[in-house]
Write a protein that holds these residues in place. Structure first.
Motif, PDB file in Angstrom:
ATOM      1  N   ASP A   1      -9.631   5.041  -3.813  1.00 34.98           N
ATOM      2  CA  ASP A   1     -10.147   4.061  -4.224  1.00 34.98           C
ATOM      3  C   ASP A   1     -10.902   4.140  -5.008  1.00 34.98           C
ATOM      4  OD1 ASP A   1      -8.301   2.245  -1.496  1.00 34.98           O
ATOM      5  OD2 ASP A   1     -10.152   3.545  -0.043  1.00 34.98           O
ATOM      6  N   SER A   2     -11.137   5.176  -5.243  1.00 36.01           N
ATOM      7  CA  SER A   2     -12.269   6.119  -6.341  1.00 36.01           C
ATOM      8  C   SER A   2     -10.966   5.387  -8.438  1.00 36.01           C
ATOM      9  CB  SER A   2     -12.801   7.309  -6.484  1.00 36.01           C
ATOM     10  OG  SER A   2     -13.130   7.616  -7.645  1.00 36.01           O
TER      11      SER A   2
ATOM     12  N   VAL B   1      -0.243  -6.233 -15.151  1.00 32.99           N
ATOM     13  CA  VAL B   1       0.626  -4.929 -15.433  1.00 32.99           C
ATOM     14  C   VAL B   1       0.650  -4.204 -15.255  1.00 32.99           C
ATOM     15  CG1 VAL B   1       2.928  -5.058 -16.117  1.00 32.99           C
ATOM     16  CG2 VAL B   1       2.038  -7.032 -16.327  1.00 32.99           C
ATOM     17  N   ILE B   2       1.095  -3.364 -14.700  1.00 37.47           N
ATOM     18  CA  ILE B   2       0.197  -1.364 -14.294  1.00 37.47           C
ATOM     19  C   ILE B   2       1.128  -0.898 -13.843  1.00 37.47           C
ATOM     20  CG2 ILE B   2      -0.549  -0.208 -12.354  1.00 37.47           C
ATOM     21  CD1 ILE B   2      -2.057  -2.646 -11.063  1.00 37.47           C
ATOM     22  N   LEU B   3       1.785  -0.003 -14.740  1.00 36.42           N
ATOM     23  CA  LEU B   3       2.501   0.913 -14.797  1.00 36.42           C
ATOM     24  C   LEU B   3       1.942   2.419 -13.576  1.00 36.42           C
ATOM     25  CD1 LEU B   3       5.628   2.008 -15.980  1.00 36.42           C
ATOM     26  CD2 LEU B   3       4.171   3.006 -18.244  1.00 36.42           C
ATOM     27  N   GLU B   4       2.900   2.393 -13.151  1.00 36.69           N
ATOM     28  CA  GLU B   4       2.818   3.992 -12.146  1.00 36.69           C
ATOM     29  C   GLU B   4       3.782   4.852 -12.862  1.00 36.69           C
ATOM     30  OE1 GLU B   4       2.133   4.294  -7.126  1.00 36.69           O
ATOM     31  OE2 GLU B   4       2.820   2.744  -8.140  1.00 36.69           O
TER      32      GLU B   4
ATOM     33  N   LYS C   1      -2.314  -0.339  -3.214  1.00 34.79           N
ATOM     34  CA  LYS C   1      -3.663  -0.555  -3.565  1.00 34.79           C
ATOM     35  C   LYS C   1      -3.607  -0.726  -4.728  1.00 34.79           C
ATOM     36  CE  LYS C   1      -6.108   1.760  -0.495  1.00 34.79           C
ATOM     37  NZ  LYS C   1      -7.362   0.579   0.507  1.00 34.79           N
ATOM     38  N   LEU C   2      -2.695  -0.415  -5.846  1.00 36.25           N
ATOM     39  CA  LEU C   2      -2.053  -1.431  -7.007  1.00 36.25           C
ATOM     40  C   LEU C   2      -1.239  -2.723  -6.566  1.00 36.25           C
ATOM     41  CD1 LEU C   2       0.157   1.897  -8.747  1.00 36.25           C
ATOM     42  CD2 LEU C   2      -2.837   1.389  -9.198  1.00 36.25           C
TER      43      LEU C   2
ATOM     44  N   PHE D   1       8.438  -2.611   0.881  1.00 34.72           N
ATOM     45  CA  PHE D   1       7.811  -3.189   0.463  1.00 34.72           C
ATOM     46  C   PHE D   1       9.519  -4.578   0.687  1.00 34.72           C
ATOM     47  CE2 PHE D   1       5.268  -0.089  -1.869  1.00 34.72           C
ATOM     48  CZ  PHE D   1       3.927  -0.634  -1.446  1.00 34.72           C
ATOM     49  N   GLN D   2      10.185  -4.203   1.313  1.00 35.95           N
ATOM     50  CA  GLN D   2      11.288  -5.497   1.693  1.00 35.95           C
ATOM     51  C   GLN D   2      10.387  -6.151   2.157  1.00 35.95           C
ATOM     52  OE1 GLN D   2      14.824  -3.921   2.622  1.00 35.95           O
ATOM     53  NE2 GLN D   2      16.175  -5.668   1.906  1.00 35.95           N
ATOM     54  N   GLY D   3      10.825  -7.469   1.951  1.00 35.01           N
ATOM     55  CA  GLY D   3       9.959  -8.466   2.586  1.00 35.01           C
ATOM     56  C   GLY D   3       8.249  -8.962   2.882  1.00 35.01           C
ATOM     57  N   THR D   4       8.163  -8.242   2.346  1.00 38.08           N
ATOM     58  CA  THR D   4       6.591  -8.300   2.184  1.00 38.08           C
ATOM     59  C   THR D   4       6.107  -9.362   1.154  1.00 38.08           C
ATOM     60  OG1 THR D   4       6.167  -6.376   0.462  1.00 38.08           O
ATOM     61  CG2 THR D   4       6.163  -5.929   3.092  1.00 38.08           C
ATOM     62  N   PRO D   5       4.640  -9.496   1.129  1.00 37.97           N
ATOM     63  CA  PRO D   5       4.622 -10.468  -0.168  1.00 37.97           C
ATOM     64  C   PRO D   5       4.416 -10.272  -1.338  1.00 37.97           C
ATOM     65  CG  PRO D   5       2.921 -10.693   1.722  1.00 37.97           C
ATOM     66  CD  PRO D   5       4.080  -9.672   2.093  1.00 37.97           C
ATOM     67  N   HIS D   6       4.292  -9.054  -1.111  1.00 32.72           N
ATOM     68  CA  HIS D   6       4.387  -7.544  -2.679  1.00 32.72           C
ATOM     69  C   HIS D   6       6.075  -7.100  -3.104  1.00 32.72           C
ATOM     70  CE1 HIS D   6      -0.213  -7.109  -1.869  1.00 32.72           C
ATOM     71  NE2 HIS D   6       0.384  -5.638  -0.837  1.00 32.72           N
TER      72      HIS D   6
END
Length: 363
Positions: free
Chosen positions: A56-57, A69-72, A83-84, A108-113
């Motif tokens: 979180d920090s 747009v976030i690169l991980e 979290k991202l 994450f399959q089938g999730t809103p994300h």
């Protein structure tokens, strides 16, 4: 505010060899670490953050906007990815391990994300990176330098990167003139970006724990990028940091240094390359992260050179027009008695300009 990057922690030092895990002894699974049914290997740099407050920090300090747009990099099983996704518009995750790619897709399959996550399987140093705003990275230590300069060479420039490094490497990134850890890495990184230390991270925040502590660093690319030939710049800085605690005058009187520069000078003269050509821009900043012949890691406190590095004595110096030319440049800028460990960005820029004006180049 800007881009975000995330990668797995590598236990070894940047540029060092990866340590092989010893086979476990005793009870089955006593030294194995699992998450989601997947075994993590320390020898592959797979150290997962287990402290949710730390995650979180990092998210908070990255300053993610809802439109980012976030690169991980190295998302593992997706703890930080989740979290991202909650904080930004979308996440592009680069993962080398096919097991992790499958786990991430299943999670994450089938999730809103799911429609806001793109997973790229491959080596981050070899693949082309798409557009991103922010990079948050928890990276393998052995790719620290090349990854840092790959990011800083990326176009269009991102807003910022919040990256977890092995602590000593992080301290080199942020070191200032006069600091013990101030080195070529410090100078080259700070040429291209503003770098600040955000927080220290103890090894016990990871599962399995690495052998060293880490630090989170914020990197903000300078906009516009500096107008400098990066090969010329790095050639000068490499020489200056071969013996950073010697005077600049002593460094440039070394036989090996004089020989390299004079050969280059004569080659340029033979090709009739004008002084103005030395001002052409080399746009690929990735060269700044190359270890090369004169590396930053051998510069720091070892002032004992071998015979080829020894300074010319007065007898040898007589009749050396090129050596006189070099010393003349140093005297003109009052650099002869200064030390690389105390020089700031503007000093190196001035010194490079003086050398180029004298027809002396480093690329």
């Amino acid at each position: 505010m800007g881009p975000i990057f995330i990668y797995r922690l590598q236990e070894s030092m940047a540029g060092g060899k990866m340590r092989k895990d010893k086979p476990s002894r005793g009870a089955a699974g006593s030294s194995n670490h699992y998450q989601g049914g997947i075994q993590f290997h320390k020898s592959k740099g797979q150290h997962i953050l287990k402290n949710p407050l730390l995650v979180d920090s990092i998210i908070q300090k990255a300053g993610i906007n809802s439109t980012d747009v976030i690169l991980e990099i190295g998302p593992g099983t997706g703890n930080l990815t989740k979290k991202l996704l909650e904080a930004g518009k979308s996440v592009i995750a680069v993962e080398l391990d096919p097991r992790m790619v499958l786990e991430l897709q299943r999670r994450f399959q089938g999730t809103p994300h799911s429609n806001r996550l793109k997973v790229i399987q491959g080596d981050v140093l070899k693949c082309d990176l798409p557009f991103f705003d922010i990079c948050v990275a928890n990276i393998p230590y052995q790719i620290s330098s090349p990854l840092t300069f790959k990011l800083l060479n990326h176009r269009p420039l991102f807003r910022c990167a919040v990256i977890m490094f092995q602590r000593e490497f992080a301290m080199r990134l942020v070191a200032q003139p006069g600091d013990t850890l101030y080195c070529r890495l410090s100078v080259n990184t700070q040429l291209l970006a503003r770098v600040s230390h955000l927080l220290k991270v103890g090894r016990n925040n990871f599962r399995p724990p690495p052998k060293v502590d880490s630090s989170v660093v914020r990197i903000e690319p300078r906009k516009p990028a500096p107008s400098v030939n990066f090969k010329e710049w790095d050639g000068l800085v490499r020489i200056c940091f071969t013996r950073k605690n010697k005077t600049i005058g002593a460094i440039f009187k070394q036989k090996r240094i004089l020989s390299i520069l004079e050969k280059n000078y004569k080659t340029l003269q033979a090709l009739q390359i004008s002084q103005g050509n030395g001002d052409q821009m080399a746009t690929d900043a990735y060269v700044l992260g190359d270890s090369g012949e004169l590396t930053m890691e051998t510069d720091d406190d070892n002032d004992d050179g071998d015979d080829d590095d020894m300074e010319m004595d007065d007898g040898e110096a007589k009749g050396s027009e090129f050596k006189d030319k070099i010393i003349g440049v140093l005297k003109q800028g009052k650099f002869e008695d200064k030390r690389s460990s105390k020089l700031a960005q503007a000093d190196f820029m001035h010194l490079l300009s003086l050398f180029n004006q004298a027809g002396i180049h480093f690329s």
